[in-house]
Design a protein around this motif. Structure first.
Motif, PDB file in Angstrom:
ATOM      1  N   ARG A 186       9.877  14.189  36.811  1.00 41.98           N
ATOM      2  CA  ARG A 186       9.227  14.876  35.669  1.00 41.98           C
ATOM      3  C   ARG A 186      10.537  14.972  34.276  1.00 41.98           C
ATOM      4  NH1 ARG A 186       3.456  14.050  35.313  1.00 41.98           N
ATOM      5  NH2 ARG A 186       2.600  14.728  36.943  1.00 41.98           N
ATOM      6  N   ASN A 220       5.247  11.379  29.225  1.00 45.97           N
ATOM      7  CA  ASN A 220       4.965  11.397  30.122  1.00 45.97           C
ATOM      8  C   ASN A 220       5.549  11.539  31.772  1.00 45.97           C
ATOM      9  OD1 ASN A 220       1.921  13.050  29.466  1.00 45.97           O
ATOM     10  ND2 ASN A 220       2.094  11.037  28.551  1.00 45.97           N
ATOM     11  N   ARG A 236      -3.377  25.575  36.895  1.00 45.41           N
ATOM     12  CA  ARG A 236      -2.574  25.185  37.368  1.00 45.41           C
ATOM     13  C   ARG A 236      -1.650  26.964  37.078  1.00 45.41           C
ATOM     14  NH1 ARG A 236      -0.534  20.115  39.034  1.00 45.41           N
ATOM     15  NH2 ARG A 236      -1.923  18.861  38.374  1.00 45.41           N
ATOM     16  N   ASP A 255       3.304  20.883  38.248  1.00 48.04           N
ATOM     17  CA  ASP A 255       3.670  18.950  38.092  1.00 48.04           C
ATOM     18  C   ASP A 255       2.771  18.747  37.035  1.00 48.04           C
ATOM     19  OD1 ASP A 255       4.660  16.548  39.477  1.00 48.04           O
ATOM     20  OD2 ASP A 255       3.984  16.608  41.453  1.00 48.04           O
ATOM     21  N   THR A 256       3.215  19.191  36.482  1.00 51.54           N
ATOM     22  CA  THR A 256       3.050  18.156  34.824  1.00 51.54           C
ATOM     23  C   THR A 256       4.023  17.931  34.410  1.00 51.54           C
ATOM     24  OG1 THR A 256       2.008  20.015  33.077  1.00 51.54           O
ATOM     25  CG2 THR A 256       0.862  19.437  35.203  1.00 51.54           C
ATOM     26  N   THR A 263      -4.790  10.325  33.336  1.00 55.79           N
ATOM     27  CA  THR A 263      -5.822  11.641  34.026  1.00 55.79           C
ATOM     28  C   THR A 263      -5.157  11.450  35.565  1.00 55.79           C
ATOM     29  OG1 THR A 263      -7.824  10.087  34.371  1.00 55.79           O
ATOM     30  CG2 THR A 263      -7.278  11.773  32.522  1.00 55.79           C
ATOM     31  N   PRO A 314      -8.820  15.590  38.471  1.00 57.59           N
ATOM     32  CA  PRO A 314      -7.799  14.823  36.941  1.00 57.59           C
ATOM     33  C   PRO A 314      -8.984  14.997  35.829  1.00 57.59           C
ATOM     34  CG  PRO A 314      -7.377  14.082  39.238  1.00 57.59           C
ATOM     35  CD  PRO A 314      -8.203  14.464  39.132  1.00 57.59           C
ATOM     36  N   THR A 373      -1.607  12.834  36.312  1.00 59.04           N
ATOM     37  CA  THR A 373      -1.279  14.146  36.099  1.00 59.04           C
ATOM     38  C   THR A 373      -0.102  15.375  37.010  1.00 59.04           C
ATOM     39  OG1 THR A 373      -3.394  13.896  34.705  1.00 59.04           O
ATOM     40  CG2 THR A 373      -2.076  16.302  35.408  1.00 59.04           C
ATOM     41  N   GLY A 374      -0.935  15.008  38.639  1.00 61.73           N
ATOM     42  CA  GLY A 374      -0.264  15.298  40.229  1.00 61.73           C
ATOM     43  C   GLY A 374       0.647  14.337  40.447  1.00 61.73           C
ATOM     44  N   GLU A 413      -7.451  22.095  33.611  1.00 64.00           N
ATOM     45  CA  GLU A 413      -7.211  22.069  34.643  1.00 64.00           C
ATOM     46  C   GLU A 413      -5.455  22.870  34.451  1.00 64.00           C
ATOM     47  OE1 GLU A 413      -3.830  18.134  36.612  1.00 64.00           O
ATOM     48  OE2 GLU A 413      -6.137  18.082  35.036  1.00 64.00           O
ATOM     49  N   VAL A 414      -5.152  23.120  32.804  1.00 62.14           N
ATOM     50  CA  VAL A 414      -3.758  23.822  32.576  1.00 62.14           C
ATOM     51  C   VAL A 414      -4.233  25.355  32.559  1.00 62.14           C
ATOM     52  CG1 VAL A 414      -1.928  24.021  31.088  1.00 62.14           C
ATOM     53  CG2 VAL A 414      -3.209  21.366  31.077  1.00 62.14           C
TER      54      VAL A 414
END
Length: 587
Positions: A275, A531, A211, A240-241, A491, A202, A494-495, A207-208
């Motif tokens: 989400r 979020n 993903r 999964d964000t 962070t 995280p 995030t997932g 990361e993006v």
């Protein structure tokens, strides 16, 4: 054959591999799914696969094609079922089926590969290294395998080399990149996607990007084979964000029907539904997952700790979000009864954390002793709860789960003491927790990277400051302590779309309201809502804060959203009548 020798000759074999095999001409036709860039449009849900009378379908795990050498027809059937189970993280079933393939044909080398892979929980950093290495050592005549199969064994060997979990994941990713280049097929694409998802922490700046690449690999397979469980599963994990979740909605709507026998496949769609604020659908997913896990445990006569307590925990949280406290309490009672009946320390620690969330949502901190009472029952894994060696890379001792449980209980009690403005009790509990942390420290140093240990030490100090400030009623000090904790929590989630009873940004907002800064409080609440779509605590808090700040239009809009989320809420839910009145009043 030793692991070292296996690595040596298989590495040479991989380097010398020939051209990729031709694609199978009998792969499923491309699905009529939306291309990756337009996947936000809902896809129709696939028809459910009929289950047996107890709600558990022992057969439906999806479909895939993976050509490997050797194996009798029976052994290959077991191998395929093991691989299907593995793609849905049903590790017990995968292990059982790969072993059944070996029992059916002990010369079937790739069944040993599958058995090894079933002991690596790639996204959970929880590998049974000893068992994985043992499966590879027992593999018969690996030097006779064709290059394609050798490449897959090299990948497993790389995963189980000595070293910490992060190094292991990097080694696996490096080999999977090579394998997918040489043998591009559905399985190599999906295991590469899984390797990518296991490669970052995280807060990683890439990361993006990672993903999106992993999700693209899985989505391509999903279009070719919409019955592949790994394709749907890894799309959900990859996207999964808050920003990417719409891309996984088609997979989320179909995954449960693809693999209804795997309770994790029934749970995972909830990650995307949450989400997107689809609370009712998320509850249905988690209820189905819990019921399937209970049926599986009953059917195979397994111990209760095999049940899906993760989904049960989500049922508690999600029903609170919907304003359905009675349903949340029923799920909580199931958890408490299971603890009384005997669960291992790791599940008991999770229960202690669930108690903290329950009390944060209800404010009924005086019930702390009542709700923790089930933990007076004996743990099913003994006094220490240690798993022994094999849970990490390089053979460190297993986690001291009894200590982790003790720490969770003390953490819940500390929150209760702070909420009840009891500084003396809080000080005593924090001293006890410091002593537990001192006992845990050698294990963390031995098993975790230095930056993780340093960060944990820093966060522990901030948590202490926040608790002391709350107990003293010092909101300015509380806000100062919570701000860096909120940054860390941003962070952490995030997932993981669902969240506990109160988030740090919400606690900051509540303190700001008490300090007479409602406008700043609204900004904190809106950050949470960006979020965690439709989160009830933030909608209610933001509506109230906006009203205090004199923004009647914003307040009414927020109340409207809350009334929609609470369309099936229990009558008497705190804030429901208030929200209805605000919506009914003229602007």
């Amino acid at each position: 054959m030793s692991i070292r020798r296996l690595v040596m000759w298989l590495s040479l074999a991989l380097a010398a591999c020939g051209k990729p095999k031709a694609e199978n001409t009998d792969k499923p036709a491309p699905a009529a799914a939306q291309p990756p860039g337009s996947a936000a449009r809902p896809a129709p849900a696939a028809p459910a696969v009929p289950a047996s009378s107890d709600g558990y379908d022992a057969g439906a795990l999806g479909a895939l094609r993976f050509e490997v050498s050797g194996g009798t027809p029976e052994a290959k059937r077991e191998f395929t079922r093991g691989l299907l189970a593995l793609h849905s993280f049903w590790y017990d079933e995968a292990t059982r089926r790969f072993q059944a393939a070996i029992d059916a044909d002990s010369t079937f080398a790739m069944a040993y590969w599958g058995l090894a892979m079933s002991h690596a929980k790639l996204l959970w950093a929880d590998d049974n290294v000893a068992a994985g290495q043992d499966a590879l050592r027992r593999m018969p005549a690996p030097e006779t395998l064709p290059p394609h199969d050798q490449a897959w064994v090299v990948a497993a060997v790389a995963l189980y080399r000595a070293g910490d979990v992060r190094t292991s994941r990097k080694q696996f990713l490096d080999v999977m990149e090579q394998l997918n280049d040489k043998f591009p097929e559905d399985e190599s694409a999906l295991f590469l996607a899984l390797a990518l998802l296991s490669s970052f922490q995280p807060g990683d700046p890439r990361e993006v990007e990672i993903r999106k690449r992993a999700g693209g690999l899985a989505a391509a397979v999903f279009r070719r084979n919409p019955k592949h469980p790994g394709a749907a599963h890894y799309m959900i994990h990859a996207y999964d964000t808050p920003e990417l979740a719409p891309l996984a909605l088609p997979a989320a709507q179909q995954y449960a029907a693809i693999a209804p026998a795997a309770f994790h496949a029934l749970h995972m769609p909830a990650h995307i539904f949450v989400r997107l604020g689809m609370w009712k659908e998320a509850v249905a997913s988690c209820q189905a997952a819990w019921d399937a896990s209970v049926a599986w445990v009953r059917r195979d006569k397994l111990s209760p700790d095999h049940q899906d307590f993760h989904s049960l925990s989500w049922l508690i949280e999600l029903n609170f979000e919907r304003g359905r406290r009675k349903d949340a309490e029923r799920a909580f009672a199931v958890y408490a009864d299971a603890v009384r009946g005997g669960l291992p320390h790791d599940k008991r620690a999770a229960y202690a954390n669930q108690v903290a969330s329950f009390l944060a949502r209800t404010g009924e901190w005086a019930r702390i002793d009542e709700l923790l009472a089930p933990l007076q029952a004996a743990a099913s894994d003994g006094a220490s709860g240690d798993h022994g060696g094999g849970c990490g890379h390089g053979g460190p001792p297993g986690p001291p789960n009894a200590l982790f449980e003790r720490r969770a209980v003390l953490g819940t009690r500390a929150q209760a003491a702070a909420a009840r403005r009891d500084p003396a009790t809080l000080a005593r509990i924090l001293d006890e927790r410091d002593a537990v942390d001192a006992e845990l420290h050698p294990f963390l140093v031995a098993t975790q990277p230095k930056d993780f240990v340093d960060s944990a030490d820093k966060i522990r100090g901030l948590v202490r400051r926040a608790l002391v400030a709350r107990a003293a009623g010092d909101d300015r000090a509380l806000v100062a302590a919570l701000k860096p904790l909120a940054t860390d929590q941003d962070t952490e989630f995030t997932g993981e779309g669902t969240a506990g009873g109160i988030l740090h940004h919400e606690a900051i907002a509540e303190a700001l309201v008490r300090l007479g800064q409602p406008k700043q409080a609204v900004a904190e609440y809106r950050f949470v809502l960006a979020n965690h779509a439709g989160r009830a605590r933030s909608l209610l808090g933001a509506a109230r804060a906006a009203a205090k700040a004199g923004d009647a239009a914003a307040s009414r809009e927020l109340y409207q959203k809350l009334v929609a989320v609470w369309s099936e809420a229990d009558e008497g839910t705190e804030g429901l009548s208030e929200a209805r009145q605000a919506v009914a009043s003229r602007p």
